[in-house]
Design an enzyme around this catalytic site. Structure first.
Site, short mmCIF file in Angstrom:
data_model
loop_
_atom_site.label_atom_id
_atom_site.label_comp_id
_atom_site.label_asym_id
_atom_site.label_seq_id
_atom_site.Cartn_x
_atom_site.Cartn_y
_atom_site.Cartn_z
N TYR A 115 29.42 43.18 35.16
CA TYR A 115 29.52 44.60 35.50
C TYR A 115 28.41 45.39 34.82
O TYR A 115 28.40 45.57 33.60
CB TYR A 115 30.87 45.17 35.08
CG TYR A 115 32.07 44.47 35.68
CD1 TYR A 115 31.98 43.76 36.88
CD2 TYR A 115 33.30 44.50 35.04
CE1 TYR A 115 33.08 43.12 37.42
CE2 TYR A 115 34.41 43.87 35.59
CZ TYR A 115 34.29 43.18 36.77
OH TYR A 115 35.39 42.54 37.31
N HIS A 167 35.09 33.86 35.75
CA HIS A 167 34.73 34.83 36.78
C HIS A 167 34.09 34.15 37.99
O HIS A 167 33.06 33.48 37.87
CB HIS A 167 33.73 35.84 36.18
CG HIS A 167 33.71 37.15 36.88
ND1 HIS A 167 32.86 38.18 36.52
CD2 HIS A 167 34.44 37.65 37.92
CE1 HIS A 167 33.07 39.24 37.29
NE2 HIS A 167 34.03 38.92 38.16
#
Length: 306
Positions: A47, A130
């Site tokens: 992110y 992830h």
């Protein structure tokens, strides 16, 4: 204080997903979530190329460590890259860093070390793998045993996966000892694929489910002006279904986004909802939507649109 014990603030919005967010606005957004009573935060190196972790860490360092929980992710390592262009993976205003996939045991250790440095913390509470979709065999053989070792050693309290694909999540649920699953976009008003097998399986195994992407990347916030589903322009049938849901909600004077945000909370198999709001006005609106009364008859009508 609002009833937000089951709400997690996601870290992509204030890290520049879809549009740049400056430091002051990011800090104001996190502060708004804190002021609303939110004490659980999810972030990731991906992110904003690390800016999410850095911004979250700068806010939380003034709070007692025992007063909040933090999850971050492994699977992408960051490298300084002066040639990195803006807008990669739809993150804008990010530092000049490139991402490289790494699901090895060494990669897991380095990823956590780097994340802790960016966060300015000595530990995180939950560590998620992830997006291992295209790297499942390596992840199961290398990353997963390392996470299990970390949990056994008390380095992290919980481990799991964060994915968009139900089948990927199910494989890890059935073949590993994870205790958390974050599933994005697959348990929403529009897309309930997680409800068929994943949620019941997690409930049987005592695995905590965190549901993210409940607005399906925008369309359930405003199906006319934000017709984006799964990070790309929505197909006509998806738009029509979302607009039909919006009309049903209007009959009850309930915003569609209120129903969308509250939808996962109705399932006892869901442990928490991860919200994607990034700036103060969005977070305040999200809290207001979570506190909006939704009549049971409205839920029944929305169920018939699936």
């Amino acid at each position: 204080m609002n009833d937000v014990a089951d709400i997690v603030l996601g870290g992509a919005g204030y890290a520049g997903l879809f549009r740049a967010v400056d430091e002051a606005d990011a800090q104001a957004g996190i502060a708004a979530a804190w002021d609303a009573g939110i004490r659980a935060f999810d972030t990731a190196p991906h992110y904003g190329a690390g800016s999410s972790e850095e911004r979250l860490g700068r806010f939380l360092r003034s709070q007692p460590r025992s007063s909040y929980s933090v999850s971050t992710k492994v699977g992408r390592l960051l490298y300084d890259d002066p040639l990195a262009s803006d807008g990669i993976d739809d993150f804008y205003g990010a530092p000049k860093r490139s991402r490289r996939r790494d699901y090895s045991a060494d990669g897991v250790r380095r990823s956590l070390e780097d994340s802790l440095q960016r966060l300015g913390m000595d530990r995180v509470d939950l560590l998620l793998i992830h997006d291992p979709d295209d790297h499942q065999d390596q992840t199961l053989a290398a990353a997963m045993p390392e996470l299990e070792r970390m949990r056994a050693a008390g380095i992290v309290a919980g481990i799991g996966v964060g994915v968009n694909d139900v089948d990927v999540a199910l494989r890890f649920v059935r073949e590993t000892t994870i205790d958390h699953v974050m599933i994005a976009g697959r348990y929403t008003l529009l897309d309930r694929r997680a409800d068929t097998e994943l949620l019941p399986e997690c409930a049987r195994r005592g695995i905590r489910v965190l549901v993210a992407g409940v607005l399906n990347s925008g369309i359930l916030a405003d199906p006319t002006r934000r017709a984006t589903f799964d990070y790309r322009p929505a197909q006509r049938d998806i738009i029509e279904r979302a607009q039909a849901m919006e009309r049903i909600c209007a009959k009850y004077d309930v915003p569609l986004r209120a129903a969308a945000l509250q939808f996962p909370r109705r399932n006892p198999a869901v442990g928490a909802t991860v919200i994607g709001a990034g700036i103060k006005t969005e977070i305040e609106d999200t809290i207001a939507m979570l506190n909006t009364a939704v009549p049971e008859d409205l839920w029944h009508e929305l169920d018939r649109c699936t």
